[in-house]
Design a protein around this motif. Structure first.
Motif, PDB file in Angstrom:
ATOM      1  N   LEU A   1       0.884  -1.290  -0.072  1.00 36.79           N
ATOM      2  CA  LEU A   1      -0.042  -0.093   0.045  1.00 36.79           C
ATOM      3  C   LEU A   1       0.888   1.260   0.041  1.00 36.79           C
ATOM      4  O   LEU A   1       0.474   2.341  -0.623  1.00 36.79           O
ATOM      5  N   GLN A   2       2.054   1.253   0.842  1.00 40.79           N
ATOM      6  CA  GLN A   2       2.768   2.365   0.714  1.00 40.79           C
ATOM      7  C   GLN A   2       3.401   2.501  -0.638  1.00 40.79           C
ATOM      8  O   GLN A   2       3.618   3.871  -0.991  1.00 40.79           O
TER       9      GLN A   2
ATOM     10  N   ALA B   1       0.930   4.253  -3.069  1.00 38.07           N
ATOM     11  CA  ALA B   1       0.658   5.536  -2.995  1.00 38.07           C
ATOM     12  C   ALA B   1       1.178   6.610  -3.812  1.00 38.07           C
ATOM     13  O   ALA B   1       0.709   7.493  -4.210  1.00 38.07           O
TER      14      ALA B   1
ATOM     15  N   GLN C   1      -3.860   3.752   7.472  1.00 33.39           N
ATOM     16  CA  GLN C   1      -3.070   3.678   6.124  1.00 33.39           C
ATOM     17  C   GLN C   1      -4.170   3.650   5.128  1.00 33.39           C
ATOM     18  O   GLN C   1      -4.279   4.373   4.124  1.00 33.39           O
TER      19      GLN C   1
ATOM     20  N   HIS D   1      -5.012   6.684   2.564  1.00 35.66           N
ATOM     21  CA  HIS D   1      -4.492   6.195   1.490  1.00 35.66           C
ATOM     22  C   HIS D   1      -5.087   7.320   0.303  1.00 35.66           C
ATOM     23  O   HIS D   1      -6.127   7.620   0.144  1.00 35.66           O
TER      24      HIS D   1
END
Length: 268
Positions: A44-45, A48, A101, A105
């Motif tokens: 997910l990071q 982004a 997160q 996001h």
């Protein structure tokens, strides 16, 4: 680390702006172990800041979407000198960070739910921006049944469904149907199982066709204004909208609408 070297805990595939993430630990009912949460957070990071990703779908393999925390992992930790305290703190903190997160996001995130979603798995569904489930799916926050109230899952739950519906789930600990989950606002749609993926991907494709800049602005503003007093919420969103009007994509979108042509997004 993934203790199953033969297969990954998380599958990832990105096509036409849609990043499809599939929880892949069916033997443990896709429980949110430390390892699975770490992998999901990492992907997910990365997504982004990836311009190729415009929207994310979270699905799962096996009979459960996600059964919550890994109770065997929790039980094993009780043998440690601290009775599991260190692991419990890491586990719950990691889960809270992961759910935030998802909410924070920049890309919209859709849950595609087949099977059961319980405890932190139900929290995962509630944390996503949209959720579609098979009619056979079931949802529960059953911690009360084993002496462990679903306190952190209730944060996302209480922000998605009415207070009394949330408390019913939390206090009774019963499974509810996808149809009931749709009625109380936990999910957007309950669909036939054979239509589930097509429905989620169609929603994702429609979102992916929009300006990613506009989607990011809108998602952030939605959650930021949600619990502000009415007058403060209007002041905040008015400034957001003015800034949005000054953006290149707003100019392009409005001109395209007037000219009756498809917009060409610059994502800025």
């Amino acid at each position: 680390m993934n203790d199953r070297a033969d297969q990954p805990l998380l599958l990832s595939d990105c096509q036409q702006g849609i990043l499809r993430l599939t929880l892949n630990d069916p033997a443990r009912r896709n429980a949110l172990s430390q390892a699975l949460m770490a992998e999901l957070a990492t992907v997910l990071q990365s997504a982004a800041d990836d311009s190729a990703v415009r929207v994310i779908v979270i699905a799962a393999n096996g009979p459960a979407f996600c059964a919550g925390h890994d109770l065997k992992e929790i039980t094993a930790a009780r043998a440690e000198p601290d009775k599991g305290l260190a692991l419990f703190e890491r586990l719950i903190d990691s889960c809270a960070v992961l759910m935030q997160q998802i909410a924070n996001h920049p890309k919209p995130i859709i849950a595609e739910v087949a099977g059961v979603a319980t405890a932190a798995g139900c929290q995962l569904v509630a944390s996503c921006d949209l959720a579609v489930a098979a009619e056979s799916a079931r949802f529960a926050t059953p911690g009360v049944n084993i002496g462990l109230f679903c306190s952190t899952p209730m944060v996302a739950l209480s922000r998605n469904v009415h207070t009394k519906h949330a408390m019913e789930l939390l206090l009774l600990g019963d499974m509810v149907s996808a149809q009931r989950a749709e009625q109380i606002g936990l999910i957007n749609h309950a669909v036939a199982e054979e239509e589930l993926t097509a429905t989620a991907m169609a929603m994702a494709a429609k979102i992916a066709s929009k300006s990613s800049y506009t989607l990011q602005v809108g998602k952030q503003a939605f959650y930021n204004q949600l619990h502000k007093p009415l007058d403060e919420a209007y002041r905040y969103t008015a400034q957001v909208m003015v800034n949005n009007l000054l953006a290149a994509d707003a100019n392009e979108g409005i001109c395209a609408f007037i000219d009756k042509r498809p917009p060409q997004w610059q994502d800025c």
